[in-house]
Design a protein around this motif. Structure first.
Motif, PDB file in Angstrom:
ATOM      1  N   SER A  21       0.928  -1.318   0.090  1.00 32.07           N
ATOM      2  CA  SER A  21       0.015  -0.110  -0.003  1.00 32.07           C
ATOM      3  C   SER A  21       0.896   1.293  -0.018  1.00 32.07           C
ATOM      4  CB  SER A  21      -1.048   0.189   1.231  1.00 32.07           C
ATOM      5  OG  SER A  21      -1.828  -1.067   0.995  1.00 32.07           O
ATOM      6  N   THR A  22       1.975   1.416   0.756  1.00 33.31           N
ATOM      7  CA  THR A  22       2.736   2.184   0.794  1.00 33.31           C
ATOM      8  C   THR A  22       3.379   2.668  -0.765  1.00 33.31           C
ATOM      9  OG1 THR A  22       3.423   1.888   2.960  1.00 33.31           O
ATOM     10  CG2 THR A  22       4.957   3.597   1.642  1.00 33.31           C
ATOM     11  N   LEU A  23       3.836   1.552  -1.316  1.00 34.67           N
ATOM     12  CA  LEU A  23       4.505   1.802  -2.763  1.00 34.67           C
ATOM     13  C   LEU A  23       3.300   2.409  -3.637  1.00 34.67           C
ATOM     14  CD1 LEU A  23       6.381   1.362  -4.973  1.00 34.67           C
ATOM     15  CD2 LEU A  23       5.352  -1.054  -5.116  1.00 34.67           C
ATOM     16  N   LEU A  24       2.279   1.871  -3.485  1.00 32.56           N
ATOM     17  CA  LEU A  24       0.911   2.487  -4.451  1.00 32.56           C
ATOM     18  C   LEU A  24       0.777   3.792  -3.945  1.00 32.56           C
ATOM     19  CD1 LEU A  24      -1.360  -0.732  -4.571  1.00 32.56           C
ATOM     20  CD2 LEU A  24       0.082   0.251  -6.424  1.00 32.56           C
ATOM     21  N   ASP A  25       0.581   4.175  -2.601  1.00 30.96           N
ATOM     22  CA  ASP A  25       0.712   5.791  -2.116  1.00 30.96           C
ATOM     23  C   ASP A  25       1.564   6.405  -2.771  1.00 30.96           C
ATOM     24  OD1 ASP A  25      -1.726   4.826  -0.686  1.00 30.96           O
ATOM     25  OD2 ASP A  25      -0.419   4.764   1.240  1.00 30.96           O
TER      26      ASP A  25
END
Length: 69
Positions: A21-25
């Motif tokens: 999720s951090t990568l996509l954020d």
């Protein structure tokens, strides 16, 4: 670092807490603090405003729960 080839469906997989999720954020531009590096789209530096108009990112349900009324 990574590269996502055009015209392919990409799956980001990993265990809970791996940073998916951090990568996509970061890629979507929703997270900017604590991050460094460069993101390129079609060989050019990403323009966040233009990128947001051309793409869609729907966050996980559990991250939206506190916002529901």
């Amino acid at each position: 670092s990574g590269r996502l080839p055009p015209g392919q469906l990409i799956a980001i997989m990993g265990p809970s807490g791996a940073g998916k999720s951090t990568l996509l954020d970061v890629l979507s531009g929703y997270r900017k603090t604590g991050v460094e590096g460069s993101i390129y789209v079609n060989g050019r530096g990403r323009n966040v405003e233009r990128f947001r108009k051309q793409s869609c990112y729907i966050t996980q349900d559990d991250r939206l729960q506190p916002l529901l009324t």
